[in-house]
Enzyme design. Sequence first.
Site, mmCIF file in Angstrom:
data_model
loop_
_atom_site.group_PDB
_atom_site.id
_atom_site.type_symbol
_atom_site.label_atom_id
_atom_site.label_comp_id
_atom_site.label_asym_id
_atom_site.label_seq_id
_atom_site.Cartn_x
_atom_site.Cartn_y
_atom_site.Cartn_z
ATOM 1 N N GLU A 1 -9.804 -3.971 -5.647
ATOM 2 C CA GLU A 1 -8.739 -3.373 -5.704
ATOM 3 C C GLU A 1 -7.609 -3.832 -6.332
ATOM 4 O OE1 GLU A 1 -5.659 -0.934 -3.056
ATOM 5 O OE2 GLU A 1 -7.944 -1.016 -2.097
ATOM 6 N N ASP B 1 4.231 -0.984 0.832
ATOM 7 C CA ASP B 1 3.467 -2.609 0.797
ATOM 8 C C ASP B 1 4.369 -3.330 1.770
ATOM 9 O OD1 ASP B 1 2.215 -1.738 -1.278
ATOM 10 O OD2 ASP B 1 3.038 -2.548 -3.306
#
Length: 272
Positions: free
Chosen positions: A52, A63
Site C-alpha cells: 500500500e 493521517d
Amino acid sequence: MVALGKAGAAIRKANDEGRAGLVGYLPAGYPSYDGGVDAIKALVDGGVDVLEIGLPYSDPVMDGPAIQRAAEAALAGGFRVKDLLRTVEAVAAYSDVPVLVMTYWNPIERYGVDRWAVDFAGVGGAGLITPDLIPEEAAEWIAAADKNELDKVFLVSPSSTDERIRLTTAACRGFVYATAVMGVTGVRETASDLAAPLVARTKAATGLPVGVGIGVSNAEQAAAIGAFTDAVIVGSAFVKRLLDGEGPAGVRSLTESLAEGVRREPSAAAGR
C-alpha cells in the site's frame, strides 16, 4: 461471484496457508524518491503480501502525525503524482506483490479519473484505497477501475451501519478496509476492542477478504488481530522507522517481525 482482484487473491493465498495476509503501507517519496522506493522494496523483502503506497497530500484528514510528517517532507522535496507513477512502476517491476495506492480523491480528480486508471494500470498498479470517497460518489472511479481491472478498496468503520457495510462491500474489489479505531492513523499500545465486531459484521455482508488497519505496531498485535481477520494492515509503525533514521533495514526488520506474527497459531494470540 466475489471479485477478488489482485490484492484479494494475494490475501486469500495467505489465508489458504492458515494465516492472515500482511499489508504494508509507506508513503512514496520519503525520505527521497530513491529512498522511498528502497523502503517499499524492503517491505517486499520482509514478507508483505500486499503493498500500500501512499500519495503524499497537503490536507491529510485521516493521517496521523508520523504519516503527515513524511508526506510534508516528500511534498517539500518536490514530489508529484508523476513521481508516484514512477514509484509504482519501479516497485511493480521488483516483485509480483500487488501494488495498491492509498490516496485522497482530489489528486486523482485533478489528474483525470480515466487518464489515471489507464496510466496507473500501465505501470503495474493493482488498485486504489480511497479513504475519503464513498461508493455513492464514486461512479466515475468505479467505471474506470472496472474497465482497467483495478481493485476498488473502500472503507468501513465501527460507526458504519449494517446497511452502510452492505453498500460499501458491494462496491469493493480486492478487499474491504476495516478501520479498527475511530480517529486518525497512528501507532497504539493496544488493538481496538471495536475491531473484532466490525470484522464479523463486515464478513457477514461479503465474501471478500477483510483487512484491519490503524494502530498495529508489533508482532503481538499482528498475531491477535490476525486470529480474527483476513489481513493485517500496518502503516505508521513503518513510517516511524524511517522518521527515526533506520532506513530500509529498519523497515525490513519490522516487516519480518510482523510477518512472523501473522504466522503464529491463533491460540498463541489468544488473551493478548
